[in-house]
Write a protein that holds these residues in place. Structure first.
Motif, PDB file in Angstrom:
ATOM      1  N   VAL A 155       0.843  -1.205   0.000  1.00  0.00           N
ATOM      2  CA  VAL A 155       0.000   0.000   0.000  1.00  0.00           C
ATOM      3  C   VAL A 155       0.871   1.245   0.000  1.00  0.00           C
ATOM      4  O   VAL A 155       0.670   2.178  -0.768  1.00  0.00           O
ATOM      5  CB  VAL A 155      -0.947  -0.008   1.216  1.00  0.00           C
ATOM      6  CG1 VAL A 155      -1.589   1.356   1.417  1.00  0.00           C
ATOM      7  CG2 VAL A 155      -2.020  -1.072   1.028  1.00  0.00           C
TER       8      VAL A 155
ATOM      9  N   CYS B 126       3.185   4.142   6.492  1.00  0.00           N
ATOM     10  CA  CYS B 126       3.048   5.525   6.025  1.00  0.00           C
ATOM     11  C   CYS B 126       4.203   6.034   5.177  1.00  0.00           C
ATOM     12  O   CYS B 126       4.002   6.855   4.285  1.00  0.00           O
ATOM     13  CB  CYS B 126       2.863   6.475   7.213  1.00  0.00           C
ATOM     14  SG  CYS B 126       1.799   5.829   8.535  1.00  0.00           S
TER      15      CYS B 126
ATOM     16  N   HIS C 103       4.683   8.985   2.652  1.00  0.00           N
ATOM     17  CA  HIS C 103       5.113  10.188   3.375  1.00  0.00           C
ATOM     18  C   HIS C 103       6.596  10.137   3.709  1.00  0.00           C
ATOM     19  O   HIS C 103       6.996  10.223   4.875  1.00  0.00           O
ATOM     20  CB  HIS C 103       4.275  10.368   4.649  1.00  0.00           C
ATOM     21  CG  HIS C 103       2.826  10.606   4.370  1.00  0.00           C
ATOM     22  ND1 HIS C 103       2.368  11.737   3.740  1.00  0.00           N
ATOM     23  CD2 HIS C 103       1.727   9.850   4.607  1.00  0.00           C
ATOM     24  CE1 HIS C 103       1.049  11.683   3.610  1.00  0.00           C
ATOM     25  NE2 HIS C 103       0.629  10.536   4.129  1.00  0.00           N
TER      26      HIS C 103
ATOM     27  N   GLY D 130       1.261  14.719  -0.432  1.00  0.00           N
ATOM     28  CA  GLY D 130       0.626  15.843   0.244  1.00  0.00           C
ATOM     29  C   GLY D 130       1.640  16.780   0.876  1.00  0.00           C
ATOM     30  O   GLY D 130       1.274  17.608   1.718  1.00  0.00           O
TER      31      GLY D 130
ATOM     32  N   LEU E 254       6.753  11.982   7.191  1.00  0.00           N
ATOM     33  CA  LEU E 254       6.567  11.364   8.515  1.00  0.00           C
ATOM     34  C   LEU E 254       7.768  10.478   8.869  1.00  0.00           C
ATOM     35  O   LEU E 254       7.636   9.452   9.520  1.00  0.00           O
ATOM     36  CB  LEU E 254       5.274  10.531   8.535  1.00  0.00           C
ATOM     37  CG  LEU E 254       3.964  11.305   8.339  1.00  0.00           C
ATOM     38  CD1 LEU E 254       2.780  10.351   8.229  1.00  0.00           C
ATOM     39  CD2 LEU E 254       3.728  12.297   9.474  1.00  0.00           C
TER      40      LEU E 254
ATOM     41  N   CYS F  36      -6.616  11.021  11.097  1.00  0.00           N
ATOM     42  CA  CYS F  36      -6.539  10.309   9.802  1.00  0.00           C
ATOM     43  C   CYS F  36      -6.660   8.805   9.978  1.00  0.00           C
ATOM     44  O   CYS F  36      -7.404   8.156   9.246  1.00  0.00           O
ATOM     45  CB  CYS F  36      -5.204  10.594   9.122  1.00  0.00           C
ATOM     46  SG  CYS F  36      -5.065  12.250   8.496  1.00  0.00           S
TER      47      CYS F  36
ATOM     48  N   MET G 188      -6.541   7.635   6.358  1.00  0.00           N
ATOM     49  CA  MET G 188      -5.206   7.073   6.088  1.00  0.00           C
ATOM     50  C   MET G 188      -5.113   5.687   6.707  1.00  0.00           C
ATOM     51  O   MET G 188      -5.764   5.433   7.715  1.00  0.00           O
ATOM     52  CB  MET G 188      -4.117   7.977   6.698  1.00  0.00           C
ATOM     53  CG  MET G 188      -4.022   9.335   6.072  1.00  0.00           C
ATOM     54  SD  MET G 188      -3.339   9.252   4.411  1.00  0.00           S
ATOM     55  CE  MET G 188      -4.249  10.581   3.615  1.00  0.00           C
ATOM     56  N   PRO G 189      -4.250   4.776   6.217  1.00  0.00           N
ATOM     57  CA  PRO G 189      -3.439   4.928   5.018  1.00  0.00           C
ATOM     58  C   PRO G 189      -4.338   5.054   3.791  1.00  0.00           C
ATOM     59  O   PRO G 189      -5.324   4.324   3.666  1.00  0.00           O
ATOM     60  CB  PRO G 189      -2.645   3.623   4.947  1.00  0.00           C
ATOM     61  CG  PRO G 189      -2.938   2.853   6.177  1.00  0.00           C
ATOM     62  CD  PRO G 189      -4.084   3.461   6.856  1.00  0.00           C
ATOM     63  N   LYS G 190      -3.980   5.986   2.894  1.00  0.00           N
ATOM     64  CA  LYS G 190      -4.814   6.285   1.732  1.00  0.00           C
ATOM     65  C   LYS G 190      -4.978   5.045   0.855  1.00  0.00           C
ATOM     66  O   LYS G 190      -4.055   4.247   0.728  1.00  0.00           O
ATOM     67  CB  LYS G 190      -4.150   7.408   0.931  1.00  0.00           C
ATOM     68  CG  LYS G 190      -5.111   8.165   0.040  1.00  0.00           C
ATOM     69  CD  LYS G 190      -4.432   9.366  -0.576  1.00  0.00           C
ATOM     70  CE  LYS G 190      -5.319  10.043  -1.583  1.00  0.00           C
ATOM     71  NZ  LYS G 190      -6.436  10.768  -0.940  1.00  0.00           N
TER      72      LYS G 190
ATOM     73  N   MET H 118      -6.017   0.589   9.564  1.00  0.00           N
ATOM     74  CA  MET H 118      -5.020  -0.235  10.228  1.00  0.00           C
ATOM     75  C   MET H 118      -5.736  -1.080  11.282  1.00  0.00           C
ATOM     76  O   MET H 118      -6.844  -0.739  11.708  1.00  0.00           O
ATOM     77  CB  MET H 118      -3.999   0.658  10.925  1.00  0.00           C
ATOM     78  CG  MET H 118      -3.143   1.432   9.952  1.00  0.00           C
ATOM     79  SD  MET H 118      -1.724   2.143  10.796  1.00  0.00           S
ATOM     80  CE  MET H 118      -2.531   3.315  11.828  1.00  0.00           C
TER      81      MET H 118
END
Ligand code: HEC
Length: 242
Positions: A66, A173, A177, A184, A188, A206, A216-218, A223
């Motif tokens: 992902v 993430c 990120h 975006g 992170l 998120c 998120m996660p998008k 999770m």
């Protein structure tokens, strides 16, 4: 007569035992939902304990795919480039990129280990997968590319940045990120980065799918609840650098 009474009592006890054992000891069927929400530590179904020799798709493989492969315009359920959607177990298996028990002939593996820089996935400028991540994917396929679930418990008593939050960011993430152009514009990768989003409420917002923030996660399922709880506990403790 005495003997008859004794026999009656014995039989009654036996029958009661039989019935009560029927009531209580019938093994419950193991209900495993494939929605990605029943991964490790979710605690809402009775799962077998985790085995360190087995690889668990939702917990170990899905976050890598992902985070590194399902970014916008890539292999997600909307823009499944070349018919490949890597956003869930079912989608991965339907995309025909995995040959169970044969990692080296699986296109998923070929695409991440190729020596041809023009073909390697994820494409530049994204970073290559880490060697440990590639090995995990290979081992998962060689174990049969199964969708196993287990219960590793959930440590909510000692949630530290270094022990729990940072590894969680790496897994779930940082494929998006992190790197040179983080999704975006949000990085992170370090404590200082994560602390900013912990403080403004978006980190927990998120991941808990608070409608005020982007989920998120998008492009993925939530999770496991344990991870979401751990983020909440750490944020509520003031997001310490521990
Ligand atoms: C597949 C890529 C991808 C993954 C994985 C991902 N994100 Fe994002 N994230 C994005 C994109 C793209 C945006 C900006 C656009 C948007 O909000 O959808 C974003 C935005 C955000 C924002 C700002 C949201 C807002 O509403 O202002 C936060 C905070 C965030 N992500 C945290 C996380 C966390 C924490 C994880 C891991 C649990 C994560 N993201 C996983 C792609 C991703």
């Amino acid at each position: 007569m005495k003997n008859n009474i004794l026999l009656f009592v014995l039989v009654s006890v036996l029958v009661t035992e039989l019935f009560s054992s029927c009531k209580h000891d019938i093994p419950q069927p193991l209900i495993i939902l494939n929605n990605g929400n029943n991964g490790i530590g979710n605690g809402n179904v009775s799962l077998p304990p985790c085995n360190s020799d087995s690889i668990y798709f939702d917990e170990q493989i899905a976050p890598i795919l992902v985070s590194n492969c399902t970014t916008q315009g890539c292999h997600n359920s909307i823009s499944h480039i070349e018919g490949i959607d890597l956003s869930s177990y079912a989608a991965v298996m339907a995309s025909d990129v995995v040959n169970p028990f044969h990692a080296s002939s699986s296109n998923l593996v070929k695409s991440i280990v190729t020596n041809n820089p023009g073909d390697v996935m994820p494409p530049s400028p994204s970073a290559h997968l880490l060697i440990a991540q590639v090995d995990l994917i290979k081992n998962w396929i060689n174990q049969g590319a199964l969708n196993l679930h287990c219960d590793a418990g959930c440590d909510t008593t000692y949630v530290t940045y270094s022990g729990i939050i940072a590894p969680l960011m790496t897994n779930y993430c940082n494929g998006c990120h992190g790197g040179v152009s983080p999704s975006g514009g949000i990085n992170l990768m370090s404590y200082a980065d994560v602390a900013v989003f912990a403080a403004n409420g978006s980190l927990y917002g998120c991941v808990s799918h608070d409608p005020f923030w982007s989920p998120m996660p998008k492009n993925s399922t939530m999770m496991p609840q344990c991870k979401i709880d751990q983020i909440r506990i750490w944020v509520n403790a003031g997001a310490p650098q521990n």
